[in-house]
Design an enzyme around this catalytic site. Structure first.
Site, PDB file in Angstrom:
ATOM      1  N   PHE A 138       0.848  -1.193   0.000  1.00  0.00           N
ATOM      2  CA  PHE A 138       0.000   0.000   0.000  1.00  0.00           C
ATOM      3  C   PHE A 138       0.888   1.249   0.000  1.00  0.00           C
ATOM      4  CE2 PHE A 138      -2.882   3.198   1.703  1.00  0.00           C
ATOM      5  CZ  PHE A 138      -4.030   2.932   0.965  1.00  0.00           C
ATOM      6  N   ASP A 202       0.515  -3.955   9.061  1.00  0.00           N
ATOM      7  CA  ASP A 202      -0.533  -2.987   8.747  1.00  0.00           C
ATOM      8  C   ASP A 202      -1.855  -3.755   8.686  1.00  0.00           C
ATOM      9  OD1 ASP A 202      -2.342  -1.190   7.671  1.00  0.00           O
ATOM     10  OD2 ASP A 202      -0.931  -0.341   6.232  1.00  0.00           O
ATOM     11  N   TYR A 227     -11.598   3.439   9.947  1.00  0.00           N
ATOM     12  CA  TYR A 227     -12.708   3.972   9.153  1.00  0.00           C
ATOM     13  C   TYR A 227     -13.187   3.018   8.064  1.00  0.00           C
ATOM     14  CZ  TYR A 227      -8.641   5.551   6.399  1.00  0.00           C
ATOM     15  OH  TYR A 227      -7.451   5.618   5.708  1.00  0.00           O
ATOM     16  N   LYS A 228     -12.573   1.856   7.934  1.00  0.00           N
ATOM     17  CA  LYS A 228     -13.028   0.891   6.934  1.00  0.00           C
ATOM     18  C   LYS A 228     -14.065  -0.044   7.577  1.00  0.00           C
ATOM     19  CE  LYS A 228      -8.535   1.058   4.569  1.00  0.00           C
ATOM     20  NZ  LYS A 228      -8.929   1.789   3.357  1.00  0.00           N
ATOM     21  N   ARG A 372     -12.964  -2.932  -7.181  1.00  0.00           N
ATOM     22  CA  ARG A 372     -13.041  -3.636  -5.893  1.00  0.00           C
ATOM     23  C   ARG A 372     -14.471  -3.558  -5.369  1.00  0.00           C
ATOM     24  NH1 ARG A 372      -8.787  -2.161  -1.434  1.00  0.00           N
ATOM     25  NH2 ARG A 372     -10.018  -0.247  -1.443  1.00  0.00           N
TER      26      ARG A 372
END
Length: 403
Positions: A138, A202, A227-228, A372
């Site tokens: 990422f 992560d 926040y996901k 996605r």
């Protein structure tokens, strides 16, 4: 259980039957849904808004902040909110009490932890070392590592994780953000330790959808966002995890006043607090922490194991339907993938995302050709997946999109 026939899979009634049998179906009612016709498959980027979040933030604004003003730091224990919320998050990721703090952004948390990892076992604050990270990792993780190498003389970055000989620190995501591939945390942590390296995990695409046991896996350091799948809200503060046995050796690079033993002794030199409080920096983000706390509580109440089971069911159904419709995917079936999202590949992904949005179907995109489909278990229905994929199939079946 055998897979249904392709014809049965494509039939919408099959998705409706799966929703009717879903033990987590009622949890969707815990969220604010202004448009019941919207198909939202991007909860892996930003989770939907829990109703309890609206009430909690309103209470902080209208009662605590408005009514109690600065006394709220003590009356409502705002001072320790990052540690309190950390303890509430800890069971979801298999951490022990006192090992998690919710504070800052994921980028800042990673910056702190990579520096902590480099300094473990050394009194030399300018110590060098080799940090290994995949060149497909990422972006934030790679950027942080490159920035640390620029700031710390002697730190070198190695691309790739196959050969860990001579590596001091490994930085990697547990779940691949493109394909949803899930790594073996225990095995990879042990492999790194055998090579003399400390791993910084992560968990941004993991927390709230994958059952993680940091303690059993022997993990030392980890960070991740809220926040996901934890539905903490846009820009909600991230978390840091440090194994208890390392707390006495913590030396992080950002020395803010909330990490000071007596933060109101303004004229004293810096002396770090003990435990995870040493990872704190400046003034806590009370509103963001309140929202994150509410989202974490939803996950805790629903149960991470039940959430993971539905994530797997959604992923398998998505892959079955994609196969039946002839859509190309790059996500393996659970448990090889996290179940949190499925990547559909198409050369016209950018235009397809726009056309889906025009039809009230929200999906994520990753260049060059990945759509996605986020499968946030508490808010995603099987009929949502059916609507998205059958619409995508219809769009792909039309004349070429690119002029």
């Amino acid at each position: 259980m055998s897979k249904p026939s392709p014809t049965r899979t494509v039939d919408r009634s099959h998705a409706e039957a799966l929703d009717a049998a879903d033990p987590l179906a009622s949890w969707r009612d815990e969220f604010v849904i202004n448009d019941p016709e919207l198909v939202y498959l991007d909860g892996n980027s930003l989770g939907m808004t829990p109703k309890r979040t609206v009430a909690a933030v309103r209470d902080v604004v209208e009662t605590q902040w408005s009514g109690d003003l600065i006394t709220s730091w003590w009356k409502h224990d705002w001072l320790n909110l990052p540690l309190v919320v950390g303890d509430e998050l800890a069971p979801i990721i298999g951490a022990r009490p006192g090992e998690v703090v919710v504070n800052e952004s994921t980028t800042v948390c990673l910056f702190q932890l990579v520096n902590v990892a480099l300094d473990l076992g050394s009194d030399d604050e300018r110590r060098g070392g080799v940090v290994a990270v995949e060149d497909t990792e990422f972006p934030t993780d790679r950027y942080v590592v490159d920035g640390i190498a620029r700031l710390r003389p002697g730190v070198r970055v190695r691309s790739g994780l196959t050969d860990l000989d001579g590596v001091d620190v490994v930085v990697r995501s547990l779940v691949d953000y493109r394909t949803a591939a899930l790594h073996d945390m225990a095995a990879e942590t042990a492999r790194a330790k055998a090579a003399g390296a400390v791993t910084v995990w992560d968990l941004s695409h993991t927390a709230g959808v994958v059952p993680v046991d940091l303690t059993t896996a022997g993990a030392d350091l980890a960070a991740g966002c809220t926040y996901k799948f934890l539905n903490g809200g846009p820009g909600a503060p991230a978390f840091s995890y440090v194994r208890s046995e390392l707390h006495d050796r913590l030396r992080q690079p950002i020395q803010g006043w909330f990490a000071q033993q007596d933060q109101f002794a303004m004229d004293e030199p810096f002396s770090a607090r003990h435990g995870m409080a040493a990872m704190m920096n400046g003034t806590p983000q009370v509103l963001g922490l309140t929202a994150a706390r509410s989202g974490i509580s939803v996950t805790a109440d629903a149960g991470i194991d039940a959430i993971a089971a539905k994530a797997h069911a959604l992923a398998n159904y998505t892959l079955d339907l994609a196969d039946a419709l002839g859509l190309r995917t790059s996500t393996e079936r659970p448990p090889a993938s996290s179940g949190g999202h499925v990547s559909v590949n198409h050369p016209d992904a950018t235009e397809l995302q726009v056309q889906l949005a025009d039809r009230s179907i929200i999906v994520d995109k990753r260049d060059p050709d990945v759509l996605r489909l986020g499968l946030s278990p508490l808010t995603t229905r099987f009929v949502d997946v059916h609507t998205a994929l059958t619409t995508l199939h219809e769009l792909c079946d039309r004349a070429p999109i690119r002029s």
